[in-house]
Design an enzyme around this catalytic site. Structure first.
Site, mmCIF file in Angstrom:
data_model
loop_
_atom_site.group_PDB
_atom_site.id
_atom_site.type_symbol
_atom_site.label_atom_id
_atom_site.label_comp_id
_atom_site.label_asym_id
_atom_site.label_seq_id
_atom_site.Cartn_x
_atom_site.Cartn_y
_atom_site.Cartn_z
ATOM 1 N N THR A 135 0.828 -1.211 0.000
ATOM 2 C CA THR A 135 0.000 0.000 0.000
ATOM 3 C C THR A 135 0.857 1.254 0.000
ATOM 4 O O THR A 135 0.615 2.184 -0.785
ATOM 5 C CB THR A 135 -0.928 0.010 1.224
ATOM 6 O OG1 THR A 135 -1.772 -1.146 1.181
ATOM 7 C CG2 THR A 135 -1.792 1.255 1.240
ATOM 8 N N ILE A 189 1.290 13.338 9.070
ATOM 9 C CA ILE A 189 1.506 14.488 9.952
ATOM 10 C C ILE A 189 3.004 14.716 10.122
ATOM 11 O O ILE A 189 3.722 13.804 10.544
ATOM 12 C CB ILE A 189 0.870 14.256 11.336
ATOM 13 C CG1 ILE A 189 -0.616 13.911 11.208
ATOM 14 C CG2 ILE A 189 1.051 15.484 12.218
ATOM 15 C CD1 ILE A 189 -1.258 13.499 12.517
ATOM 16 N N GLY A 247 -10.719 -2.017 5.774
ATOM 17 C CA GLY A 247 -9.302 -1.914 5.484
ATOM 18 C C GLY A 247 -8.507 -1.129 6.503
ATOM 19 O O GLY A 247 -7.313 -0.867 6.300
ATOM 20 N N GLU A 253 -5.682 -4.901 10.020
ATOM 21 C CA GLU A 253 -5.139 -6.075 9.343
ATOM 22 C C GLU A 253 -5.901 -7.325 9.776
ATOM 23 O O GLU A 253 -6.644 -7.325 10.763
ATOM 24 C CB GLU A 253 -3.660 -6.240 9.717
ATOM 25 C CG GLU A 253 -2.772 -5.060 9.354
ATOM 26 C CD GLU A 253 -2.537 -4.941 7.863
ATOM 27 O OE1 GLU A 253 -2.797 -5.930 7.124
ATOM 28 O OE2 GLU A 253 -2.100 -3.863 7.425
ATOM 29 N N ASP A 301 1.973 -1.014 18.333
ATOM 30 C CA ASP A 301 2.242 -0.025 17.291
ATOM 31 C C ASP A 301 2.357 1.376 17.891
ATOM 32 O O ASP A 301 3.271 2.134 17.575
ATOM 33 C CB ASP A 301 1.125 -0.070 16.242
ATOM 34 C CG ASP A 301 1.295 0.979 15.161
ATOM 35 O OD1 ASP A 301 2.085 0.768 14.236
ATOM 36 O OD2 ASP A 301 0.616 2.029 15.248
ATOM 37 N N LYS A 335 5.786 3.927 18.134
ATOM 38 C CA LYS A 335 5.785 5.323 17.686
ATOM 39 C C LYS A 335 6.161 6.267 18.824
ATOM 40 O O LYS A 335 6.905 7.235 18.628
ATOM 41 C CB LYS A 335 4.410 5.676 17.118
ATOM 42 C CG LYS A 335 4.069 4.926 15.834
ATOM 43 C CD LYS A 335 2.625 5.118 15.441
ATOM 44 C CE LYS A 335 2.290 4.353 14.172
ATOM 45 N NZ LYS A 335 0.844 4.413 13.843
ATOM 46 N N GLY A 388 -2.607 5.153 5.993
ATOM 47 C CA GLY A 388 -3.089 5.194 4.614
ATOM 48 C C GLY A 388 -1.941 5.389 3.652
ATOM 49 O O GLY A 388 -0.938 6.034 3.976
#
Length: 422
Positions: free
Chosen positions: A14, A137, A188, A191, A202, A206, A303
């Protein structure tokens, strides 16, 4: 002939395919801003037929990572494969071969970032990673450049679009966690295996990256300081709303005296706060500096095209001759608070078929441990308490005692209460 920057890219999912498409669509604009024509020469991907089809054969497609590393015409590599290996080895070898690196791999940086940046320092190369946190961002650039004159005291935010979509859906409609997760997968946003998102990993990765940048410390990922949203009850969503709160998976690192408190957890924040309005798959990051005060960055946190935007910003920086920070640099040694020392206000919901008996036991036990209750709500067979700030060790000791008193038959849910957010 226009000067070119030749790029090799590992990964064409993606994000990788979006990088190619956005670069193709905005080629003239990016050329003007970068001062060089950007050309993706090679792409390594398991599905080479997909690369050939989408690029119309305009790149060399293969499944051999060394084809990028060994190509002397390629000066920049983009890693958007994800995972630890082979991404780590690929990046280290690319640096050793004199190439600058752009990566969106937050898990790799959070767990092996120090090794990667040390190799970059040795080779006098740069590693750019804007796409690793909060999608499109530009929060990495803000910390490295826009807020460079500030002493940062706190970074807090919503950093995972999947988890935020699930919680937003549960607030808007009476969905269970499982139903909201299923919807996220169908759209979508999640996952097939959503573990990293719903268990907070996740977000923790970050936050580790932001912590290193904001406070000049080595990468620090503490899995024990990470809680996810798996199994959050629709009851608690409803109760939170009645009490004037919204549940968010909040990532926070703040400086307390000379130590840092690193925490990812489901947190109740006021419905009137700006972060409470961050819904669906959007992200937001609040950064507090001594000169600038509070700043808030908001936008698409995931995205393909949003992440591609961040990757291409890094490509442009490299084309313009910019260098990235390759090693954290702090004037003082900073240590991290142990989880037991962290202090939070709390939401605790107890469930029992005998509410009077529960009330008679819970409140005295909490009082014995000097846990002050600010608010009490009795809803059906649920006792909901909001406490004043208390250290984690004391709270867990009290909750353990209550569980033992009830022979482990006591059911309770606990969330933290945000101290102060916009």
């Amino acid at each position: 002939m226009a000067e070119k920057l030749i790029v090799g890219m590992a990964g064409f999912g993606t994000v990788g395919s979006s990088v190619y498409q956005v670069l193709k669509r905005n080629a003239a604009l990016i050329h003007a801003r970068a001062g060089k024509q950007i050309e993706i020469k090679r792409v390594v991907c398991r599905k080479t037929d997909k690369v050939i089809l989408q690029t119309q054969g305009n790149v060399i497609a293969s499944n051999d990572l060394n084809s990028i590393i060994d190509d002397p015409s390629i000066s920049v590599v983009i890693e958007v494969m994800g995972g630890i290996e082979p991404a780590k080895t690929f990046i280290l070898n690319a640096l050793k071969n004199g190439k600058d690196v752009i990566t969106a791999n937050k898990a790799l940086l959070a767990t092996h970032g120090d090794e990667i940046f040390e190799e970059a320092r040795k080779q006098n190369r740069s590693v750019f990673f804007e796409a690793s946190v909060a999608g499109g961002i530009p929060v990495i650039k803000a910390l490295r450049e826009g807020l460079a004159g500030n002493q940062i005291s706190k970074v807090s935010g919503i950093l995972n679009g999947t988890g935020n979509y699930i919680l937003s859906a549960m607030h808007k409609t009476p969905l269970s966690f499982a139903e909201a997760l299923k919807n996220a997968q169908q759209l979508g946003y999640a996952e097939a295996d959503p573990t990293f998102d719903i268990e907070g990993l996740d977000t923790g990765h970050k936050l580790s990256i932001l912590t290193s940048l904001a406070f000049g410390v080595p990468f620090h990922f503490d899995i024990t300081a990470v809680e996810g949203i798996k199994g959050i009850s629709s009851f608690d969503i409803q109760f939170a709303q009645k009490l004037g709160f919204v549940v968010k998976l909040l990532a926070t690192v703040e400086k307390i005296n000379d130590r840092l408190s690193f925490q990812v957890a489901p947190t109740l924040i006021s419905q009137n706060s700006i972060l409470a309005q961050v819904s669906d798959a959007m992200n937001a990051v609040e950064i507090v500096g001594d000169a600038v005060g509070k700043t808030l960055f908001y936008g698409a946190g995931a995205g393909g095209e949003a992440t591609a935007s961040a990757v291409l910003a890094d490509v442009t920086d490299i084309a313009k001759g910019h260098k990235s920070i390759v090693k954290p640099d702090s004037a003082t040694v900073v240590t991290f608070l142990d989880n037991n020392e962290k202090r939070n206000k709390n939401y605790i919901r107890f469930n029992s078929s005998s509410l009077n008996d529960l009330t008679n036991h819970v409140l005295p036990t909490l009082e014995k441990h000097q846990i002050v209750v600010e608010k009490i709500e009795e809803i059906n067979e649920n006792l909901v308490l909001l406490t004043q700030e208390i250290d984690e060790k004391t709270l867990q000791k009290a909750l353990t005692e209550l569980s033992q008193t009830y022979c482990n038959q006591l059911s309770f849910t606990r969330f933290r209460l945000a101290k102060s957010v916009n």
